[in-house]
Write an enzyme that holds these catalytic residues in place. Structure first.
Site, PDB file in Angstrom:
ATOM      1  CB  SER A  60      -0.880   0.022   1.249  1.00  0.00           C
ATOM      2  OG  SER A  60      -1.359   1.332   1.470  1.00  0.00           O
ATOM      3  CG  ASP A 108      -4.937   2.752   0.929  1.00  0.00           C
ATOM      4  OD1 ASP A 108      -3.896   2.463   1.543  1.00  0.00           O
ATOM      5  OD2 ASP A 108      -5.805   1.915   0.636  1.00  0.00           O
ATOM      6  CG  HIS A 110      -9.105   0.668  -0.371  1.00  0.00           C
ATOM      7  ND1 HIS A 110      -8.488   0.425   0.831  1.00  0.00           N
ATOM      8  CD2 HIS A 110     -10.442   0.674  -0.110  1.00  0.00           C
ATOM      9  CE1 HIS A 110      -9.416   0.295   1.785  1.00  0.00           C
ATOM     10  NE2 HIS A 110     -10.596   0.438   1.230  1.00  0.00           N
ATOM     11  N   GLY A 167      -8.603   4.416   7.021  1.00  0.00           N
ATOM     12  CA  GLY A 167      -8.238   5.832   7.147  1.00  0.00           C
ATOM     13  C   GLY A 167      -6.767   6.075   7.395  1.00  0.00           C
ATOM     14  CG  PHE A 168      -5.346   7.237   9.968  1.00  0.00           C
ATOM     15  CD1 PHE A 168      -6.660   7.230  10.412  1.00  0.00           C
ATOM     16  CD2 PHE A 168      -4.753   8.447   9.616  1.00  0.00           C
ATOM     17  CE1 PHE A 168      -7.376   8.414  10.531  1.00  0.00           C
ATOM     18  CE2 PHE A 168      -5.460   9.644   9.741  1.00  0.00           C
ATOM     19  CZ  PHE A 168      -6.776   9.627  10.194  1.00  0.00           C
ATOM     20  N   GLY A 169      -2.577   4.244   8.006  1.00  0.00           N
ATOM     21  CA  GLY A 169      -1.675   3.098   8.077  1.00  0.00           C
ATOM     22  C   GLY A 169      -1.145   2.959   9.492  1.00  0.00           C
ATOM     23  N   GLY A 170      -0.435   1.859   9.734  1.00  0.00           N
ATOM     24  CA  GLY A 170       0.238   1.660  11.011  1.00  0.00           C
ATOM     25  C   GLY A 170      -0.656   1.332  12.194  1.00  0.00           C
ATOM     26  CG  ASP A 222      -5.905  -2.490   3.551  1.00  0.00           C
ATOM     27  OD1 ASP A 222      -6.400  -1.700   2.751  1.00  0.00           O
ATOM     28  OD2 ASP A 222      -4.963  -2.178   4.311  1.00  0.00           O
TER      29      ASP A 222
HETATM   30  C1  DX5 Z   1      -6.368   1.975   5.925  1.00  0.00           C
HETATM   31  C2  DX5 Z   1      -5.364   1.715   4.840  1.00  0.00           C
HETATM   32  C3  DX5 Z   1      -4.225   0.931   5.450  1.00  0.00           C
HETATM   33  C4  DX5 Z   1      -3.062   0.713   4.524  1.00  0.00           C
HETATM   34  C5  DX5 Z   1      -2.137  -0.351   5.073  1.00  0.00           C
HETATM   35  O1  DX5 Z   1      -7.397   2.717   5.413  1.00  0.00           O
HETATM   36  O2  DX5 Z   1      -5.976   1.008   3.787  1.00  0.00           O
HETATM   37  O3  DX5 Z   1      -4.751  -0.301   5.871  1.00  0.00           O
HETATM   38  O4  DX5 Z   1      -3.539   0.365   3.293  1.00  0.00           O
HETATM   39  O5  DX5 Z   1      -1.772   0.021   6.350  1.00  0.00           O
HETATM   40  P1  DX5 Z   1      -0.715  -0.795   7.251  1.00  0.00           P
HETATM   41  O6  DX5 Z   1      -0.223  -1.969   6.463  1.00  0.00           O
HETATM   42  O7  DX5 Z   1       0.365   0.193   7.537  1.00  0.00           O
HETATM   43  O8  DX5 Z   1      -1.497  -1.209   8.456  1.00  0.00           O
END
Ligand code: DX5
Length: 221
Positions: A7, A34, A65, A141-144, A174
């Site tokens: 992603s 994303d 996405h 909405g967010f990674g990590g 995801d």
């Molecule tokens: C959330 C995003 C995240 C991203 C991946 O809306 O879609 O899930 O793609 O995030 P990680 O792999 O950093 O959890």
């Protein structure tokens, strides 16, 4: 066959093209973009211009996405931007079937994403038309973010719905996917793993991260 979908949300935006090519050289077959509108999710990210920039520099499948509402307003420009697969959220439109038809009319593969609180049963009337189901293992909405283990049951349920219909439809997960959670998702029935942080924040770089994830999945698949 297990697929890793890095992603780009977690990529170094100053080296985006370079990192996508690193992922391509490492053997992935797709990346996920994303698209967030700050309304469906409390964050704003990329649009069709990012897809247009990436399209000419990679042969990878581009998965868009759409974390936007209504997705109807974005499908056309995302398709023309170069997406190969367009994933819309079941929660973002009352006209999901029409969205999927529109995506297909543009020659693209269609996927539907489910947030953690949306049951697998919401797919029963649309599943036949899909090439991919995305089970969000975090709130979008967010990674990590931390992996939500309760979503594994939904992965199993979606895989069972697909098996019962003898369909060829990918099950993608995801959010919080890493070397610890990936095998659990594969065992539950996922065959596409979206990973942002685990790939782009890896201490040894993108290629090593992809190899590590594939190796861990290989033990399960
Ligand atoms: C959330 C995003 C995240 C991203 C991946 O809306 O879609 O899930 O793609 O995030 P990680 O792999 O950093 O959890």
């Amino acid at each position: 066959m297990i697929h890793i979908a890095p992603s780009i949300l977690s990529a170094d935006f100053l080296r985006l093209g370079e990192q996508v090519q690193e992922a391509e050289n490492a053997g992935v077959d797709r990346v996920q973009v994303d698209v967030m509108d700050g309304r469906f999710v409390p964050n704003i990210t990329f649009g069709s211009s990012t897809l247009r920039a990436l399209r000419p520099i990679t042969k990878l499948q581009l998965e868009a996405h759409l974390m936007v509402e209504p997705p109807e307003d974005f499908i056309e420009r995302i398709a023309h931007g170069g997406a190969d697969t367009i994933i819309v959220h079941q929660e973002a439109t009352p006209h999901l079937h029409r969205c999927v038809q529109h995506i297909h009319s543009l020659g693209k593969k269609a996927g539907v994403a489910l947030t953690p609180s949306t049951p697998a049963a919401m797919l029963t009337e649309i599943l036949y038309d899909l090439q991919l189901v995305l089970v969000m293992t975090v709130n979008p909405g967010f990674g990590g973010q931390e992996f939500i283990a309760e979503t594994l049951l939904k992965v199993r349920q979606v895989r069972e719905l697909i098996r019962a219909r003898d369909m060829n439809c990918e099950v993608e997960v995801d959010g919080g996917i890493n070397i610890e959670t990936a095998p659990r998702c594969i065992e539950a029935g996922a065959d596409v793993l979206v990973a942002g942080t685990a790939v782009f924040d890896h201490k040894d770089g993108v290629a090593a991260a992809v190899r590590e994830l594939l190796a861990v999945c290989g033990k399960i698949a």
